[in-house]
Design a protein around this motif. Structure first.
Motif, PDB file in Angstrom:
ATOM      1  N   UNK A 458       0.829  -1.216   0.000  1.00 27.01           N
ATOM      2  CA  UNK A 458       0.000   0.000   0.000  1.00 27.01           C
ATOM      3  C   UNK A 458       0.856   1.257   0.000  1.00 27.01           C
ATOM      4  N   UNK A 459       0.326   2.316  -0.636  1.00 24.23           N
ATOM      5  CA  UNK A 459       0.994   3.609  -0.504  1.00 24.23           C
ATOM      6  C   UNK A 459       0.492   4.249   0.781  1.00 24.23           C
ATOM      7  N   UNK A 460       1.246   5.190   1.315  1.00 25.05           N
ATOM      8  CA  UNK A 460       0.972   5.734   2.644  1.00 25.05           C
ATOM      9  C   UNK A 460       1.694   7.066   2.792  1.00 25.05           C
ATOM     10  N   UNK A 461       1.345   7.802   3.801  1.00 22.98           N
ATOM     11  CA  UNK A 461       2.144   8.972   4.186  1.00 22.98           C
ATOM     12  C   UNK A 461       2.218   9.037   5.703  1.00 22.98           C
ATOM     13  N   UNK A 462       3.270   9.660   6.207  1.00 24.46           N
ATOM     14  CA  UNK A 462       3.387   9.867   7.650  1.00 24.46           C
ATOM     15  C   UNK A 462       2.423  10.983   8.026  1.00 24.46           C
ATOM     16  N   UNK A 463       1.544  10.695   8.977  1.00 28.65           N
ATOM     17  CA  UNK A 463       0.501  11.678   9.309  1.00 28.65           C
ATOM     18  C   UNK A 463       1.122  13.001   9.764  1.00 28.65           C
ATOM     19  N   UNK A 464       2.188  12.908  10.536  1.00 23.80           N
ATOM     20  CA  UNK A 464       2.818  14.121  11.065  1.00 23.80           C
ATOM     21  C   UNK A 464       3.427  14.980   9.966  1.00 23.80           C
ATOM     22  N   UNK A 465       3.918  14.332   8.922  1.00 23.26           N
ATOM     23  CA  UNK A 465       4.675  15.086   7.915  1.00 23.26           C
ATOM     24  C   UNK A 465       3.875  15.411   6.663  1.00 23.26           C
ATOM     25  N   UNK A 466       2.753  14.738   6.498  1.00 21.93           N
ATOM     26  CA  UNK A 466       1.985  14.950   5.264  1.00 21.93           C
ATOM     27  C   UNK A 466       1.402  16.359   5.254  1.00 21.93           C
ATOM     28  N   UNK A 467       1.203  16.907   4.080  1.00 21.41           N
ATOM     29  CA  UNK A 467       0.538  18.210   3.988  1.00 21.41           C
ATOM     30  C   UNK A 467      -0.615  18.101   3.005  1.00 21.41           C
ATOM     31  N   UNK A 468      -1.551  19.034   3.166  1.00 20.01           N
ATOM     32  CA  UNK A 468      -2.783  18.931   2.392  1.00 20.01           C
ATOM     33  C   UNK A 468      -2.640  19.553   1.007  1.00 20.01           C
ATOM     34  N   UNK A 469      -3.172  18.867   0.005  1.00 17.35           N
ATOM     35  CA  UNK A 469      -3.189  19.400  -1.367  1.00 17.35           C
ATOM     36  C   UNK A 469      -4.603  19.225  -1.915  1.00 17.35           C
ATOM     37  N   UNK A 470      -4.856  19.912  -3.033  1.00 14.53           N
ATOM     38  CA  UNK A 470      -6.153  19.719  -3.711  1.00 14.53           C
ATOM     39  C   UNK A 470      -5.919  18.856  -4.937  1.00 14.53           C
ATOM     40  N   UNK A 471      -6.823  17.917  -5.139  1.00 14.69           N
ATOM     41  CA  UNK A 471      -6.730  17.032  -6.306  1.00 14.69           C
ATOM     42  C   UNK A 471      -7.963  17.231  -7.164  1.00 14.69           C
ATOM     43  N   UNK A 472      -7.747  17.449  -8.449  1.00 12.18           N
ATOM     44  CA  UNK A 472      -8.886  17.584  -9.365  1.00 12.18           C
ATOM     45  C   UNK A 472      -8.884  16.396 -10.325  1.00 12.18           C
ATOM     46  N   UNK A 473      -9.957  15.653 -10.268  1.00 11.46           N
ATOM     47  CA  UNK A 473     -10.065  14.484 -11.150  1.00 11.46           C
ATOM     48  C   UNK A 473     -11.093  14.768 -12.235  1.00 11.46           C
ATOM     49  N   UNK A 474     -10.825  14.260 -13.405  1.00 13.33           N
ATOM     50  CA  UNK A 474     -11.688  14.565 -14.537  1.00 13.33           C
ATOM     51  C   UNK A 474     -12.232  13.302 -15.173  1.00 13.33           C
ATOM     52  N   UNK A 475     -13.369  13.496 -15.803  1.00 15.24           N
ATOM     53  CA  UNK A 475     -13.959  12.406 -16.577  1.00 15.24           C
ATOM     54  C   UNK A 475     -14.174  12.948 -17.978  1.00 15.24           C
ATOM     55  N   UNK A 476     -14.706  12.119 -18.871  1.00 20.62           N
ATOM     56  CA  UNK A 476     -14.984  12.568 -20.228  1.00 20.62           C
ATOM     57  C   UNK A 476     -15.830  13.837 -20.217  1.00 20.62           C
ATOM     58  N   UNK A 477     -15.508  14.760 -21.108  1.00 22.16           N
ATOM     59  CA  UNK A 477     -16.257  16.008 -21.188  1.00 22.16           C
ATOM     60  C   UNK A 477     -17.680  15.756 -21.696  1.00 22.16           C
ATOM     61  N   UNK A 478     -17.802  14.807 -22.618  1.00 18.08           N
ATOM     62  CA  UNK A 478     -19.118  14.435 -23.141  1.00 18.08           C
ATOM     63  C   UNK A 478     -19.361  12.970 -22.844  1.00 18.08           C
ATOM     64  N   UNK A 479     -20.587  12.637 -22.454  1.00 21.73           N
ATOM     65  CA  UNK A 479     -20.832  11.207 -22.264  1.00 21.73           C
ATOM     66  C   UNK A 479     -21.137  10.518 -23.587  1.00 21.73           C
ATOM     67  N   UNK A 480     -21.517  11.290 -24.596  1.00 19.98           N
ATOM     68  CA  UNK A 480     -21.742  10.725 -25.937  1.00 19.98           C
ATOM     69  C   UNK A 480     -20.388  10.457 -26.593  1.00 19.98           C
ATOM     70  N   UNK A 481     -20.284   9.336 -27.298  1.00 15.42           N
ATOM     71  CA  UNK A 481     -19.008   9.027 -27.961  1.00 15.42           C
ATOM     72  C   UNK A 481     -18.746   9.994 -29.113  1.00 15.42           C
ATOM     73  N   UNK A 482     -19.803  10.452 -29.792  1.00 15.38           N
ATOM     74  CA  UNK A 482     -19.545  11.368 -30.911  1.00 15.38           C
ATOM     75  C   UNK A 482     -20.421  12.621 -30.826  1.00 15.38           C
ATOM     76  N   UNK A 483     -20.069  13.516 -29.912  1.00 17.82           N
ATOM     77  CA  UNK A 483     -20.845  14.748 -29.753  1.00 17.82           C
ATOM     78  C   UNK A 483     -20.842  15.617 -31.014  1.00 17.82           C
TER      79      UNK A 483
END
Ligand code: ATP
Ligand code: MG
Length: 558
Positions: A458-483
């Motif tokens: 497993x990946x992990x971080x030390x709670x004392x040393x970790x710092x907070x970041x923002x993560x932006x996750x993306x999905x397909x812009x269109x759900x249609x295959x051929x907009x």
């Protein structure tokens, strides 16, 4: 590039073997500065610049800026940035507007040779007389104007004496031509609009077909490569050149290739503009956009875009390439080049009960196992560790190789831990998982226990040393295959995937503090990420470029 020569290269080879001087081969990439470049343009760019490399020939970057209603300096700047970023160097930078005077003079020659006339009908009347592919058109009542009258009117149009829509200049070809584009096409219109470069100098502007081939000729482009929709224009392109070309000079040859279409998105500046203007995305460089700037901000390396268009190939027939091929190309490149780091996004706390209070130790972790030159970094390990919530299950079936009570896992690069007990909050959520660690199992320590195999890492971080970041996750812009199939703007907008962006918190190992905009990483076991330009001194933001595996295909099949 593939071993086999694509058809455009074969055409040029053939021209050379038929005596065309190799030293006269010259290409151009001619974007209209009415938007940002998209992945489709990358194909046109690669075709031209790669052929140029093969034939040791120059490429002109020409801005096709003949329509001041839509063109802007910001687009010119963005296009130059993108072509450079892709790794290509143009030999000359030109603007179709540089040729307005020459184009005008040639138009006067057309008139003088009775090959053009001023039509004073409305655009609707002209359209009504066009005929259809199966029926001939009608001659304009102004088709018979004398050369003198035409010259006088055309000069007046240029001098600003006529209103928009009152007159146009048309080529005098034939209203019976099978090719509708040859039925006396309009070559100039009055447009009282300031141009970004020529400012107020012109109030008449040339149409695309007149400007494009003549610009190719002025620059002495040998092979003018464009997309298939221009195939029917080729006849007109040649007709115009015949009227003005000096037989001792190179007559450019137009050849067409298929557009690149990418699934789940659109490759049309006009439609992308609608997404920007309608506020459906944050801008041309929104990480969900198929623009070069959007893909760059999303973390796609230039090499991946080039590899993608090469994998898609150069063909004469249009098709839609799966977005997963682009993602595959990104993974291939990023796996070779990215720094590894550990980030936990939805954490649960581990307390290692037999680890001394207040003690920390340094773990040497590989920066990139794919690159022996990349070296190691220091990661801190301590009594309190964060792992992903989803990597723990209180009770789990046989196939769960992550952490569960009474079982062991390895914390990547560090120790093997055994989960003993869950401590709950009052609301029955997990407060912490109490574990013990095998003190001799440290990775790379050389001990027998360090070699001990457990099923999960497993990946992990030390709670004392970790710092907070923002993560932006993306999905397909269109759900249609051929907009691209949308008939209207509303239909296009209705095809947008409303959940194409998700913002999460992450807890990152301290090493990530060195991130600057554009730095790319593999967040181990999570995917590839890039630092976003909206990061600040107090908050780093990461865009997810792509996961480690093709989860989309899996999701679709479920
Ligand atoms: P758009 O509809 O997105 O504005 P365009 O063809 O009008 O596209 P231009 O700026 O005129 O865009 O295009 C510059 C060059 O890039 C042209 O040679 C054009 O044929 C090529 N090109 C544009 N879109 C694609 C695509 N999807 N695939 C391959 N080549 C493309
Ligand atoms: Mg265009």
């Amino acid at each position: 590039m593939s071993e086999k020569k694509h058809f455009l290269e074969q055409i040029i080879d053939e021209d050379v073997s038929n005596g065309f001087p190799k030293s006269k081969i010259k290409f151009r990439f001619p974007p209209e500065p009415n938007g940002f470049l998209h992945i489709g343009h990358v194909k046109a760019i690669c075709i031209n610049f790669n052929l140029a490399k093969k034939f040791n020939a120059p490429v002109v970057l020409r801005f096709d800026d003949t329509n001041p209603e839509k063109e802007e300096q910001v687009f010119i700047d963005a296009i130059k940035k993108d072509v450079s970023w892709l790794g290509f160097n143009w030999s000359e930078e030109r603007f179709a507007s540089d040729y307005f005077e020459q184009l005008y003079l040639w138009a006067e020659i057309l008139i003088s040779n009775d090959k053009a006339y001023v039509d004073s009908q409305s655009s609707d009347q002209i359209a009504d007389q066009k005929g259809t592919p199966t029926s001939v058109g009608l001659n304009s009542p102004f088709r018979g104007r004398t050369i003198e009258e035409n010259l006088k009117l055309f000069r007046e149009m240029k001098a600003g004496l006529h209103d928009e829509g009152s007159h146009v200049l048309r080529a005098k070809i034939s209203m019976n031509a099978n090719n509708m584009l040859l039925r006396d096409p309009v070559i100039y219109r009055v447009l009282k609009k300031e141009h970004p470069r020529t400012k107020a100098s012109w109030v008449i502007y040339p149409m695309y077909d007149w400007a494009h081939g003549e610009s190719d000729y002025i620059e002495q482009i040998s092979h003018s490569l464009c997309t298939l929709e221009f195939k029917p224009h080729r006849e007109l392109y040649n007709w115009f050149l015949k009227q003005i070309a000096d037989p001792n000079k190179i007559k450019p040859k137009q050849r067409e290739f298929a557009r690149l279409n990418l699934s789940h998105t659109i490759t049309s500046k006009r439609k992308l503009m609608q997404l920007v203007q309608g506020g459906h995305v944050s801008g041309w460089d929104d990480p969900r956009m198929p623009t070069v700037s959007g893909l760059r901000r999303r973390g796609y390396p230039a090499e991946a875009l080039v590899a993608f268009v090469e994998a898609a190939g150069v063909a004469k027939r249009e098709n839609i390439i799966e977005a997963s091929l682009l993602e595959y190309c990104a993974r291939e490149e990023l796996n070779k080049t990215t720094q590894r780091v550990m980030v936990v996004s939805d954490p649960v706390k581990i307390v290692i009960t037999n680890y001394p209070e207040g003690k920390y130790e340094v773990i040497n972790a590989e920066n990139n196992p794919e690159d022996p030159e990349s070296g190691e970094r220091e990661v801190l390990f301590g009594k309190e560790i964060l792992i992903e919530k989803e990597d723990f299950k209180e009770e789990a079936g046989k196939k769960f190789f992550r952490l569960t009570i009474g079982k062991e896992v390895r914390l990547k690069g560090a120790y093997i831990i055994l989960a003993n007990k869950i401590i709950y909050n009052d609301d029955q959520t997990i407060k912490e998982i109490q574990c013990t660690y095998d003190t001799k199992s440290k990775s790379g320590s050389g001990s027998e226990q360090s070699q001990r195999k457990v099923k999960g890492t497993l990946h992990w971080v030390s709670k004392t040393h970790a710092f907070e970041v923002e993560i932006r996750e993306y999905d397909r812009l269109f759900f249609e295959a051929s907009p691209a199939s949308a008939k209207t703007n509303e239909e296009l907008i209705s095809m947008l995937n409303k959940d194409s962006m998700r913002v999460l918190k992450g807890y990152a190992e301290p090493f990530l503090k060195t991130a600057i905009t554009g730095s790319k990483y593999q967040f181990q076991r999570k995917g590839y990420f890039v630092t976003d330009k909206e990061s600040t001194a107090t908050k780093l933001i990461f865009n997810k470029t792509v996961g480690l595996r093709d989860n989309w295909a899996k999701k679709q099949n479920n």
